[in-house]
Design an enzyme around this catalytic site. Structure first.
Site, PDB file in Angstrom:
ATOM      1  N   ASN A   9     -15.022 -16.171  35.022  1.00 23.88           N
ATOM      2  CA  ASN A   9     -14.396 -15.271  35.996  1.00 23.88           C
ATOM      3  C   ASN A   9     -12.924 -15.157  35.607  1.00 23.88           C
ATOM      4  OD1 ASN A   9     -13.324 -13.971  38.205  1.00 23.88           O
ATOM      5  ND2 ASN A   9     -13.610 -15.684  39.633  1.00 23.88           N
ATOM      6  N   LYS A  11     -10.753 -13.288  36.865  1.00 21.05           N
ATOM      7  CA  LYS A  11      -9.905 -12.942  38.022  1.00 21.05           C
ATOM      8  C   LYS A  11      -8.961 -11.795  37.635  1.00 21.05           C
ATOM      9  CE  LYS A  11     -10.380 -17.661  39.542  1.00 21.05           C
ATOM     10  NZ  LYS A  11      -9.972 -18.683  40.501  1.00 21.05           N
ATOM     11  N   HIS A  98     -16.819 -14.408  46.294  1.00 23.22           N
ATOM     12  CA  HIS A  98     -15.915 -15.452  45.788  1.00 23.22           C
ATOM     13  C   HIS A  98     -14.962 -15.858  46.911  1.00 23.22           C
ATOM     14  CE1 HIS A  98     -12.762 -17.424  43.499  1.00 23.22           C
ATOM     15  NE2 HIS A  98     -13.663 -17.591  42.534  1.00 23.22           N
ATOM     16  N   GLU A 100     -11.931 -16.323  46.999  1.00 28.35           N
ATOM     17  CA  GLU A 100     -10.679 -15.548  47.057  1.00 28.35           C
ATOM     18  C   GLU A 100     -10.913 -14.207  47.746  1.00 28.35           C
ATOM     19  OE1 GLU A 100      -9.813 -15.882  42.869  1.00 28.35           O
ATOM     20  OE2 GLU A 100      -9.496 -18.031  43.141  1.00 28.35           O
ATOM     21  N   GLU A 170     -19.294 -23.234  45.003  1.00 26.52           N
ATOM     22  CA  GLU A 170     -17.901 -23.447  44.614  1.00 26.52           C
ATOM     23  C   GLU A 170     -17.129 -24.024  45.796  1.00 26.52           C
ATOM     24  OE1 GLU A 170     -16.640 -20.821  41.157  1.00 26.52           O
ATOM     25  OE2 GLU A 170     -16.454 -19.574  42.919  1.00 26.52           O
ATOM     26  N   GLY A 176      -9.420 -23.828  41.069  1.00 29.29           N
ATOM     27  CA  GLY A 176      -8.060 -23.668  40.567  1.00 29.29           C
ATOM     28  C   GLY A 176      -7.127 -24.812  40.896  1.00 29.29           C
ATOM     29  N   SER A 216     -12.818 -25.937  38.910  1.00 27.22           N
ATOM     30  CA  SER A 216     -12.130 -26.779  37.923  1.00 27.22           C
ATOM     31  C   SER A 216     -13.087 -27.396  36.907  1.00 27.22           C
ATOM     32  CB  SER A 216     -11.291 -27.852  38.625  1.00 27.22           C
ATOM     33  OG  SER A 216     -10.281 -27.241  39.411  1.00 27.22           O
TER      34      SER A 216
HETATM   35  C1  PEP Z   1     -13.538 -19.666  40.134  1.00 27.95           C
HETATM   36  O1  PEP Z   1     -12.571 -18.983  40.427  1.00 27.95           O
HETATM   37  O2  PEP Z   1     -14.678 -19.239  40.338  1.00 27.95           O
HETATM   38  C2  PEP Z   1     -13.292 -20.982  39.555  1.00 27.95           C
HETATM   39  C3  PEP Z   1     -14.286 -21.818  39.493  1.00 27.95           C
HETATM   40  O3  PEP Z   1     -12.009 -21.233  39.133  1.00 27.95           O
HETATM   41  P1  PEP Z   1     -11.505 -22.552  38.344  1.00 27.95           P
HETATM   42  O4  PEP Z   1     -12.532 -22.838  37.286  1.00 27.95           O
HETATM   43  O5  PEP Z   1     -10.187 -22.148  37.768  1.00 27.95           O
HETATM   44  O6  PEP Z   1     -11.415 -23.642  39.347  1.00 27.95           O
END
Ligand code: PEP
Length: 254
Positions: A9, A11, A98, A100, A170, A176, A216
């Site tokens: 992703n 973003k 997601h 966000e 998630e 993040g 992460s």
């Molecule tokens: C995400 O935004 O779906 C995600 C898992 O981000 P990160 O791997 O940076 O934590």
């Protein structure tokens, strides 16, 4: 055997040329290094999608996706992108829900149920994201939160349609932040999700559902996470912006 998927992703990162350059590196590395049947997916900003699909032609182990789609078919929704438009580029996947999008754009489970229907109608695969906040985990309501996201977001689907989607667990506190869920924490929730699917549909549907972990995930922790019985791959944010890191995560399934 469930499909193993590692989806990046991007973003709101990378301008047009940067995106094409990174994707070119990724498809070459996938071509050279991936020996398994896993699928790599890159979910880019809309501006890249059509060009990435063109670059990926002939590379069957790499697919392209979007990060959102509007729930309506078309109309006066300035600035929005429809599922039909995404499909017309040749993309195959769409991330929905997601955290966000839920947090910054007010996307609710009810809205996401509509988006899921529209995306499926256009023969795209939703990567449907669910997960609890830190506050919800600390209050020990995380199982309830996840169940509600499933029930209100995707459990209205027929078993046939449900079989077409991918789920991504998630935990919001891991996205993040550099704080990854332990493999035991992630497996506990993936097992819970699969049992909820079995209770709603049946065991065969549950056993066939690909459930990704996101938060992460990096080349160092991917192997342990993906070795868990109910974790079928990952949704990767930050590490998908570096071709070497992303490939090393995808290679976990070689
Ligand atoms: C995400 O935004 O779906 C995600 C898992 O981000 P990160 O791997 O940076 O934590």
């Amino acid at each position: 055997m469930r499909k193993k998927i590692v989806a990046g992703n991007w973003k709101m990162n990378l301008d047009y040329n940067e995106g094409l350059a990174l994707f070119s590196e990724i498809i070459n590395m996938v071509n050279d290094e991936i020996t398994g049947t896993q699928q790599a997916v890159i979910c880019s900003p809309f501006i890249h999608i059509h060009s990435l699909v063109q670059l990926a032609k002939g590379y069957h182990k790499v697919a392209v996706g979007a990060q959102n789609a509007h729930q309506a078919e078309s109309g006066a929704y300035t600035g929005e992108i429809s599922a039909k438009m995404i499909k017309s580029t040749g993309a195959a996947y769409v991330i929905l829900g997601h955290s966000e999008r839920r947090q910054y754009f007010g996307e609710t489970n009810a809205l996401l149920a509509q988006k899921t229907d529209t995306v499926l109608k256009h023969d795209l695969t939703p990567i449907f994201c669910i997960g609890e906040t830190l506050q919800e985990r600390e209050a020990e309501t995380h199982f309830d939160v996840i169940k509600t996201q499933l029930v209100e977001g995707i459990f209205h689907l027929s078993a046939e349609d449900f079989g077409k989607l991918v789920i991504a667990y998630e935990p919001v506190w891991a996205i993040g932040t550099g704080v990854t869920a332990t493999s035991a924490q992630a497996q506990e929730i993936h097992d819970f999700i699969r049992k909820e699917i079995a209770a709603k549909y049946n065991q065969a549907v549950a056993d066939a559902t690909t459930i990704l972990y996101g938060g992460s995930c990096n080349p160092k922790n991917a192997a342990e996470l993906f070795a868990q019985a109910d974790i079928d791959g990952g949704l990767i944010g930050g590490a998908s912006l570096k071709s070497r890191d992303f490939l090393d995560i995808v290679k976990t399934f070689n």
